[in-house]
Design a protein around this motif. Structure first.
Motif, short mmCIF file in Angstrom:
data_model
loop_
_atom_site.label_atom_id
_atom_site.label_comp_id
_atom_site.label_asym_id
_atom_site.label_seq_id
_atom_site.Cartn_x
_atom_site.Cartn_y
_atom_site.Cartn_z
N ALA A 26 -0.77 2.57 -9.13
CA ALA A 26 0.10 1.50 -8.60
C ALA A 26 -0.32 0.16 -9.19
O ALA A 26 0.52 -0.63 -9.64
CB ALA A 26 0.03 1.46 -7.08
N GLN A 27 -1.61 -0.05 -9.22
CA GLN A 27 -2.09 -1.34 -9.70
C GLN A 27 -1.80 -1.55 -11.18
O GLN A 27 -1.49 -2.66 -11.61
CB GLN A 27 -3.59 -1.46 -9.44
CG GLN A 27 -4.06 -2.87 -9.66
CD GLN A 27 -5.53 -3.01 -9.46
OE1 GLN A 27 -5.98 -3.34 -8.38
NE2 GLN A 27 -6.29 -2.71 -10.49
N SER A 28 -1.86 -0.48 -11.97
CA SER A 28 -1.63 -0.68 -13.40
C SER A 28 -0.18 -1.05 -13.69
O SER A 28 0.11 -1.63 -14.73
CB SER A 28 -2.10 0.53 -14.22
OG SER A 28 -1.42 1.65 -13.79
N GLU A 89 -1.12 -1.87 5.06
CA GLU A 89 -1.03 -1.72 3.60
C GLU A 89 -0.24 -0.45 3.34
O GLU A 89 -0.49 0.57 3.99
CB GLU A 89 -2.43 -1.56 2.99
CG GLU A 89 -3.25 -2.83 2.97
CD GLU A 89 -4.66 -2.62 2.42
OE1 GLU A 89 -5.28 -3.63 2.06
OE2 GLU A 89 -5.13 -1.47 2.37
N VAL A 90 0.70 -0.53 2.42
CA VAL A 90 1.47 0.66 2.03
C VAL A 90 1.44 0.73 0.51
O VAL A 90 1.69 -0.27 -0.16
CB VAL A 90 2.94 0.57 2.51
CG1 VAL A 90 3.72 1.80 2.05
CG2 VAL A 90 3.02 0.44 4.03
N CYS A 91 1.12 1.89 -0.02
CA CYS A 91 1.06 2.02 -1.48
C CYS A 91 1.69 3.36 -1.89
O CYS A 91 1.27 4.41 -1.42
CB CYS A 91 -0.39 1.94 -1.94
SG CYS A 91 -0.55 2.07 -3.71
N GLY A 100 12.36 6.54 -0.61
CA GLY A 100 12.21 6.44 0.84
C GLY A 100 10.81 6.70 1.37
O GLY A 100 10.58 6.66 2.58
N LEU A 101 9.84 6.97 0.47
CA LEU A 101 8.49 7.26 0.95
C LEU A 101 7.81 6.02 1.54
O LEU A 101 7.13 6.10 2.57
CB LEU A 101 7.65 7.85 -0.20
CG LEU A 101 6.21 8.21 0.16
CD1 LEU A 101 6.16 9.15 1.36
CD2 LEU A 101 5.51 8.85 -1.04
N GLY A 102 8.02 4.86 0.90
CA GLY A 102 7.43 3.62 1.42
C GLY A 102 7.90 3.39 2.85
O GLY A 102 7.10 3.07 3.74
N ARG A 103 9.18 3.62 3.07
CA ARG A 103 9.76 3.43 4.40
C ARG A 103 9.14 4.41 5.41
O ARG A 103 8.84 4.05 6.53
CB ARG A 103 11.28 3.65 4.27
CG ARG A 103 12.07 3.37 5.50
CD ARG A 103 13.55 3.69 5.19
NE ARG A 103 14.37 3.60 6.37
CZ ARG A 103 15.03 2.51 6.73
NH1 ARG A 103 14.96 1.42 6.01
NH2 ARG A 103 15.77 2.50 7.82
N GLU A 104 8.92 5.64 4.97
CA GLU A 104 8.35 6.65 5.88
C GLU A 104 6.90 6.29 6.24
O GLU A 104 6.48 6.40 7.39
CB GLU A 104 8.41 8.02 5.21
CG GLU A 104 8.20 9.13 6.20
CD GLU A 104 8.33 10.51 5.57
OE1 GLU A 104 9.05 10.66 4.56
OE2 GLU A 104 7.70 11.44 6.10
N ILE A 132 7.59 -7.28 -2.39
CA ILE A 132 8.30 -8.43 -1.79
C ILE A 132 9.68 -7.97 -1.30
O ILE A 132 10.04 -8.18 -0.14
CB ILE A 132 8.47 -9.58 -2.83
CG1 ILE A 132 7.10 -10.09 -3.31
CG2 ILE A 132 9.36 -10.69 -2.27
CD1 ILE A 132 6.42 -11.09 -2.42
N ASP A 133 10.44 -7.30 -2.17
CA ASP A 133 11.77 -6.82 -1.78
C ASP A 133 11.68 -5.79 -0.66
O ASP A 133 12.50 -5.76 0.26
CB ASP A 133 12.48 -6.17 -2.98
CG ASP A 133 12.97 -7.23 -3.96
OD1 ASP A 133 13.32 -8.33 -3.52
OD2 ASP A 133 12.97 -6.94 -5.17
N PHE A 134 10.67 -4.95 -0.73
CA PHE A 134 10.49 -3.89 0.27
C PHE A 134 10.30 -4.51 1.66
O PHE A 134 11.00 -4.13 2.61
CB PHE A 134 9.27 -3.04 -0.13
CG PHE A 134 8.87 -2.00 0.87
CD1 PHE A 134 9.61 -0.83 1.03
CD2 PHE A 134 7.74 -2.18 1.66
CE1 PHE A 134 9.23 0.14 1.95
CE2 PHE A 134 7.35 -1.21 2.57
CZ PHE A 134 8.10 -0.05 2.72
#
Ligand SMILES: CC(C)(COP(=O)(O)OP(=O)(O)OC[C@H]1O[C@@H](n2cnc3c(N)ncnc32)[C@H](O)[C@@H]1OP(=O)(O)O)[C@@H](O)C(=O)NCCC(=O)NCCS
Length: 343
Positions: A26-28, A89-91, A100-104, A132-134
Motif C-alpha cells: 500500500a505504501q509503495s 486505520e484501514v489499509c 468494497g473491502l475498505g468499507r467492510e 481522502i475520498d474514501f
C-alpha cells in the motif's frame, strides 16, 4: 473473501509478515518516497499500547487460513480505543481496492466502537491519497490539517548547524539524553509540556496525545521502548532555576531505522527569543548522526499557524512534503450509513 478479528500478540509470525507485506505494498503506491517497513519489532509495534488503551485488529483474507499459509493479506484494519475517542486505520492491498473491502473493514471497526459506547472516532489521512475520498465519502469531517516536513541529512550544512547548536543566550545549557530524560527531570519535563499546552488551543483531536504528568511520561517512555521506538531527548535547561526551558523529542523506529520521527519541540513562553528552539533541534541532529548511523531522514509535522517552528525547520533544511489531515465522524452516523445496526 473474509474479515476476521486478529490478535497480533498471539498471531503466528507468518501472519505478521503477511500484514507487513500488505502495508508495504500500500505504501509503495500511496507514499512511494517513504522507506518500507521492516519486520524488526513489527509485532510489538502492533501489539503494545499505553496502559488503559486497547487496539483491536481485523484481517481480510481471500479464504480462511490464507494468511497462515503465507498468502498475501487483502487488507487490515485496527481501532485504538483511548479515553473518549477511537482512532482507526484501514489499509487495503492495492490489488484488492475498489471492491468494497475498505468499507467492510471500516464497518468492523465502527461496530466495535459502537458496542463499546464510543461516540466519535478519528483518523489520520495522508493528503494526495485515495483515503481522502474514501473517508469523505463516508461523511468524515476534516478537523485539523498539518504539513509533514522532511529533512534529508545529506542536505544538512553541518558547519552552519554547529553555529545554531551553540548560538543560545547565556544562562542556558543544553543536555542530551538517549533513551529518555532521567527520572529526576520527569517533573520539570512534564511541567514544561503542561505550560505550553495551556498557552495554546491547537484545535487538534489529540490523536497522538502528549505526556503532561510524570506518571504518564513514564508510561509513555516504557510504551515507546516496548514498541521498538527509541526516544532521544534534548533539553534546554534554565541554569538559574534548573527548569526545563525547552525540549525536543525524536523517535527512531526499529521498523524504519532510516527515517526518524520528530515529535514535540517546545520552548516555554518565558524562555522564547534566546535561540533555544534552534539550538536544541540542531544539537539533536548532531547526536542522531553519531548514534544512528543508518539514519538518512527526519520527518516532522507542523500546523500551518505555527510560524516560529516553521521558520526554525526551514533554517535547518526541512522541506514541506504532504498534508496530514485529521478527520472525525460520529459513530451513530456511521452505524446508520453503513447499515450496521441490524442483528
Ligand atoms: C482508503 C482505502 C482503505 C479504500 O479501500 P477500498 O477497498 O478501495 O475502498 P472501497 O472499495 O470500500 O470504497 C468505498 C468508497 O470509497 C470511495 N473511494 C475509495 N477509493 C477511492 C478512490 N481511489 N477514488 C475515489 N473514491 C474512492 C468510493 O466512494 C468508494 O465507493 P465506490 O467504489 O462504490 O465508488 C484504500 O485505498 C487504502 O488502503 N488506502 C491506503 C490507506 C493507508 O492507510 N495507507 C497507509 C500506508 S500509506
Amino acid at each position: 473473501m473474509m474479515v476476521r478479528e486478529w490478535d497480533p500478540r498471539t498471531a503466528p509470525s507468518v501472519e505478521i509478515e503477511a500484514v507487513l507485506a500488505t502495508l508495504n505494498a500500500a505504501q509503495s503506491v500511496d507514499l512511494p518516497d517513504d522507506p518500507q517497513w521492516r519486520i524488526d519489532a513489527f509485532r510489538e509495534y502492533l501489539a503494545v499500547t499505553m496502559p488503559g488503551e486497547r487496539r483491536v485488529c481485523w484481517l481480510a483474507e481471500s479464504s480462511p487460513g490464507a494468511a497462515a499459509r503465507g498468502e498475501p493479506v487483502l487488507g487490515e484494519a485496527n481501532i485504538l480505543l483511548l479515553g473518549d475517542i477511537g482512532v482507526i486505520e484501514v489499509c487495503v492491498h492495492p490489488k484488492a481496492r475498489r471492491g468494497g473491502l475498505g468499507r467492510e473493514l471500516l464497518g468492523a471497526a465502527i461496530r466495535r466502537a459502537y458496542s463499546e459506547g464510543f461516540a466519535s472516532i478519528g483518523v489520520e489521512v495522508v493528503g494526495g491519497t485515495p483515503a481522502i475520498d474514501f473517508y469523505e465519502h463516508h461523511g468524515f469531517r476534516c478537523a485539523y490539517v498539518e504539513i509533514r516536513n522532511v529533512l534529508k541529512l545529506s542536505s544538512v550544512d553541518w558547519m552552519r548547524l554547529g553555529e545554531m547548536a551553540t548560538g543560545v543566550g547565556s544562562g542556558y545549557h543544553i543536555e542530551y539524553y538517549p533513551g529518555g530524560p532521567p527520572e529526576e527531570l520527569y517533573e520539570a519535563y512534564a511541567e514544561a509540556k503542561e505550560i505550553v499546552r495551556e498557552s495554546y488551543d491547537l484545535g487538534d483531536l489529540e490523536l497522538r496525545p502528549s505526556s503532561y504528568d510524570p506518571n504518564r511520561l513514564r508510561a509513555s517512555l516504557t510504551t515507546l521502548h516496548a514498541r521498538g521506538l527509541k526516544p532521544y531527548i534534548v533539553l534546554g535547561i534554565h541554569e538559574k532555576t534548573g527548569k526545563v526551558a525547552g525540549l525536543t523529542e525524536v523517535v527512531v523506529p526499529a521498523q524504519r531505522p532510516t527515517r526518524a520521527d520528530q515529535y514535540d519541540t517546545i520552548v516555554v513562553p518565558a524562555h522564547r527569543g534566546y535561540g533555544l528552539g534552534r539550538a536544541i533541534k540542531a544539537r539533536m541532529l548532531f547526536e542522531l548522526r553519531s548514534s544512528e548511523p543508518r539514519l538518512t531522514e527526519v520527518q516532522t509535522w507542523n500546523a500551518f499557524e505555527n510560524e516560529p517552528m516553521l521558520k526554525v525547520n526551514a533554517e535547518l533544511g526541512f522541506l514541506p512534503d504532504r498534508q496530514w489531515r485529521e478527520y472525525e465522524a460520529d459513530v451513530p452516523d456511521l452505524v446508520r450509513l453503513l447499515n450496521l445496526a441490524g442483528p
